[in-house]
Design a protein around this motif. Structure first.
Motif, PDB file in Angstrom:
ATOM      1  N   ASN A  72       0.489  -1.022  -0.144  1.00 44.37           N
ATOM      2  CA  ASN A  72       0.058   0.013  -0.113  1.00 44.37           C
ATOM      3  C   ASN A  72       0.895   1.197  -0.051  1.00 44.37           C
ATOM      4  OD1 ASN A  72      -1.636   2.146   1.458  1.00 44.37           O
ATOM      5  ND2 ASN A  72      -3.210   0.712   0.482  1.00 44.37           N
ATOM      6  N   SER A  73       0.496   2.661  -0.496  1.00 46.20           N
ATOM      7  CA  SER A  73       0.876   3.706  -0.933  1.00 46.20           C
ATOM      8  C   SER A  73       1.610   3.901   0.899  1.00 46.20           C
ATOM      9  CB  SER A  73       0.201   4.699  -1.372  1.00 46.20           C
ATOM     10  OG  SER A  73      -0.091   4.803  -3.053  1.00 46.20           O
ATOM     11  N   ALA A  74       0.865   4.115   1.382  1.00 44.41           N
ATOM     12  CA  ALA A  74       1.296   4.326   2.869  1.00 44.41           C
ATOM     13  C   ALA A  74       2.260   3.510   4.115  1.00 44.41           C
ATOM     14  CB  ALA A  74      -0.300   4.449   3.856  1.00 44.41           C
ATOM     15  N   ALA A  75       2.737   2.348   3.326  1.00 43.45           N
ATOM     16  CA  ALA A  75       4.044   1.795   3.480  1.00 43.45           C
ATOM     17  C   ALA A  75       5.110   2.291   4.101  1.00 43.45           C
ATOM     18  CB  ALA A  75       3.535   0.785   2.649  1.00 43.45           C
ATOM     19  N   VAL A  76       5.503   3.789   2.745  1.00 44.85           N
ATOM     20  CA  VAL A  76       6.495   4.194   2.441  1.00 44.85           C
ATOM     21  C   VAL A  76       6.789   4.831   4.112  1.00 44.85           C
ATOM     22  CG1 VAL A  76       8.407   6.055   2.179  1.00 44.85           C
ATOM     23  CG2 VAL A  76       7.005   4.214   0.291  1.00 44.85           C
ATOM     24  N   ASN A  77       5.609   5.970   4.286  1.00 47.85           N
ATOM     25  CA  ASN A  77       5.193   6.337   5.082  1.00 47.85           C
ATOM     26  C   ASN A  77       5.440   6.224   6.227  1.00 47.85           C
ATOM     27  OD1 ASN A  77       5.654   9.705   4.402  1.00 47.85           O
ATOM     28  ND2 ASN A  77       4.657   8.321   2.594  1.00 47.85           N
ATOM     29  N   TYR A  78       4.942   5.036   6.667  1.00 46.77           N
ATOM     30  CA  TYR A  78       4.580   4.378   7.565  1.00 46.77           C
ATOM     31  C   TYR A  78       6.355   3.667   8.652  1.00 46.77           C
ATOM     32  CZ  TYR A  78       3.895   0.363  10.980  1.00 46.77           C
ATOM     33  OH  TYR A  78       3.084  -0.436  12.208  1.00 46.77           O
ATOM     34  N   TYR A  79       6.950   2.902   7.752  1.00 42.28           N
ATOM     35  CA  TYR A  79       8.107   2.024   7.572  1.00 42.28           C
ATOM     36  C   TYR A  79       9.199   3.258   7.520  1.00 42.28           C
ATOM     37  CZ  TYR A  79       6.240  -2.766   7.626  1.00 42.28           C
ATOM     38  OH  TYR A  79       5.156  -2.922   8.366  1.00 42.28           O
ATOM     39  N   PHE A  80       9.335   4.499   7.025  1.00 42.77           N
ATOM     40  CA  PHE A  80      10.622   4.893   6.876  1.00 42.77           C
ATOM     41  C   PHE A  80      10.251   6.352   7.210  1.00 42.77           C
ATOM     42  CE2 PHE A  80      10.558   1.257   4.542  1.00 42.77           C
ATOM     43  CZ  PHE A  80      12.039   0.684   4.232  1.00 42.77           C
ATOM     44  N   GLY A  81       9.303   7.257   7.479  1.00 47.36           N
ATOM     45  CA  GLY A  81       8.971   8.408   7.343  1.00 47.36           C
ATOM     46  C   GLY A  81       8.457   9.191   6.727  1.00 47.36           C
ATOM     47  N   SER A  82       9.716   9.180   5.379  1.00 46.39           N
ATOM     48  CA  SER A  82       9.037   9.758   4.538  1.00 46.39           C
ATOM     49  C   SER A  82      10.167   9.247   3.259  1.00 46.39           C
ATOM     50  CB  SER A  82      10.378  11.287   5.072  1.00 46.39           C
ATOM     51  OG  SER A  82      10.947  10.555   5.189  1.00 46.39           O
ATOM     52  N   LYS A  83      10.130   9.770   2.120  1.00 46.99           N
ATOM     53  CA  LYS A  83      10.814   9.771   0.657  1.00 46.99           C
ATOM     54  C   LYS A  83      12.225   9.248   1.170  1.00 46.99           C
ATOM     55  CE  LYS A  83      10.818  10.681  -4.439  1.00 46.99           C
ATOM     56  NZ  LYS A  83      10.841  11.553  -5.471  1.00 46.99           N
ATOM     57  N   GLU A  84      12.798  10.363   1.958  1.00 46.11           N
ATOM     58  CA  GLU A  84      13.979  10.654   1.423  1.00 46.11           C
ATOM     59  C   GLU A  84      14.693   8.932   2.953  1.00 46.11           C
ATOM     60  OE1 GLU A  84      12.248  13.522   2.165  1.00 46.11           O
ATOM     61  OE2 GLU A  84      13.182  14.287   0.343  1.00 46.11           O
ATOM     62  N   GLY A  85      13.738   9.072   3.914  1.00 48.22           N
ATOM     63  CA  GLY A  85      14.030   8.360   5.004  1.00 48.22           C
ATOM     64  C   GLY A  85      14.646   6.760   3.947  1.00 48.22           C
ATOM     65  N   LEU A  86      13.218   6.299   3.159  1.00 46.70           N
ATOM     66  CA  LEU A  86      13.241   4.998   2.654  1.00 46.70           C
ATOM     67  C   LEU A  86      14.949   5.387   1.311  1.00 46.70           C
ATOM     68  CD1 LEU A  86      12.449   2.932   1.054  1.00 46.70           C
ATOM     69  CD2 LEU A  86      11.484   4.634  -0.372  1.00 46.70           C
ATOM     70  N   TYR A  87      15.143   6.605   0.822  1.00 46.52           N
ATOM     71  CA  TYR A  87      16.245   6.767   0.454  1.00 46.52           C
ATOM     72  C   TYR A  87      17.483   6.295   1.158  1.00 46.52           C
ATOM     73  CZ  TYR A  87      19.529   8.509  -3.306  1.00 46.52           C
ATOM     74  OH  TYR A  87      20.090   8.700  -4.274  1.00 46.52           O
TER      75      TYR A  87
END
Lengths: 225, 225
Positions: free
Chosen positions: A60-75
């Motif tokens: 789900n699209s919300a998973a990135v922010n759920y797990y990494f806080g933000s797109k930057e956090g994922l990066y």
DNA sequence: AAAAAATTAAAACATATGTTTGAAATTGAC
DNA sequence: GTCAATTTCAAACATATGTTTTAATTTTTT
């Protein structure tokens, strides 16, 4: 409200070793990192959308922010994983300090590592992400990664210095490091589309490793004298 | 409704030579192209906003679409202008076919052109834009520009072939072209921030040209034999 | 000087995209 | 089995940004 954004600090090991019952083959978190790595490598940070990543990962699209806080956090996490994919500082140290290996052989080892990586580029997205950072560092380029790149660079400069018979921090060693490593860097970075149209004869073969090695050793010898 | 988007085809000469009464120093159009070139070179296409371009150019936000139809249209014009900034195909042909010049001198000429460009990088945004395209070609990379790059690349491969004593379309010439030109490419592309932290000793000086030339000639000689 | 054309300006518009929300579903501990 | 914690989901939200619109202004033409 106790969302996963705060879980980045929790040891990853515990998360990994827990038997994942929801997602069979890899946790949602890993699925996202892998999909993100592939998309970031292909398109770069700016052109990548979190929606595409989540779609490719099947979450789900919300998973990135759920797990990494933000797109930057994922990066950030993608950059960490990218380093793991290539070679660790410890591995590199071991090789560079191996007294049973000649400096020429060490250089050959670097070339073959580069070629192996370039040939596997489709599976290993890490190197592409890192090379992108080297050419166009993002605002998210973390200091911790610089702390990983600089030590590796220092090891390479040590090798280069010995090969041109000059101190590692000399201008001559810097020139050598630049001239030797830049074709490697571009080999890993160069757009396949462009390379194949400008230099269709250039294939990732043993022949090319031999050419590079011969060319480089002769060039270094000229710098030395 | 007779908007400027349709004026792209009108000869630029007539527009330039017309006494500009609105804007004293350069028409709005040129102001936009120059500002766009600088921003695109620094940030790339995706991270650049038309609003920033217009602000830097000191014109209204609507001007981009008025003059170029779209952000892509503007980028196309920036690429055209970028080629003009470096060297024309005709100039390059003249040099490469000059029988009074040795092949070694021709290579030296290429190196000094590269260095002049790299040293002037702050003023000349064109090379950075083109190098970005080479590494990460945008969807807007126009065929007409490929038609300009490929002929130049062919001239270089001819030179490389002669230097390693092999046909221009041989694998050996391709290897030579790659090994010689990649440091040049990276010299022009490499992020200044990163270069100065990894290789602080590497300055754009005459010393570096000499190193590159010596290294390259020795390497090519090794490929030849 | 008057009319037509071209250009500039401010604001509105549409869309893409990162992020948040709140409920539903799942999981693990007791 | 029950309950709390965790994870997933669909939808909504907020914002940034490319683009369009419409009117005002300037320039050119006659």
């Amino acid at each position: 409200m106790c969302h996963g954004a705060f879980m980045n600090n929790i040891s990853e090991h515990s998360r990994r070793c827990r038997s994942s019952k929801r997602a069979d083959r890899g946790s949602t978190r890993s699925l996202i990192i892998d999909a993100a790595g592939r998309v970031f490598a292909e398109k770069g940070f700016a052109k990548t959308t979190t929606r595409e990543i989540c779609q490719k990962a099947g979450v789900n699209s919300a998973a990135v922010n759920y797990y990494f806080g933000s797109k930057e956090g994922l990066y950030d996490e993608v950059l960490v994983e990218a380093h793991r994919q290539i070679i660790s500082l410890d591995q590199m140290k071991t090789i560079m300090e191996d007294s049973a290996m000649s400096d020429e052989d060490k250089l050959r080892f670097v070339f073959s590592l580069v070629f192996r990586t370039a040939a596997n580029a489709s599976g290993l997205w890490g190197i592409k992400v890192l090379m992108r950072e080297l050419a166009f560092p993002s605002a998210e380029f973390p200091r911790s990664l610089k702390d990983e790149i600089l030590p590796k660079a220092k090891l390479m400069r040590g090798l280069m210095g010995r090969l041109v018979n000059a101190p590692a921090d000399s201008v001559k060693a810097a020139h050598a490091a630049f001239l030797v490593m830049m074709p490697c860097a571009y080999l890993l970075l160069f757009s396949e589309k462009i390379r194949s149209s400008i230099l269709p004869e250039l294939a990732y073969r043993e022949e090319m490793v031999r050419s590079m090695h011969a060319y480089t050793m002769a060039g270094l010898s000229a710098l030395r004298g």
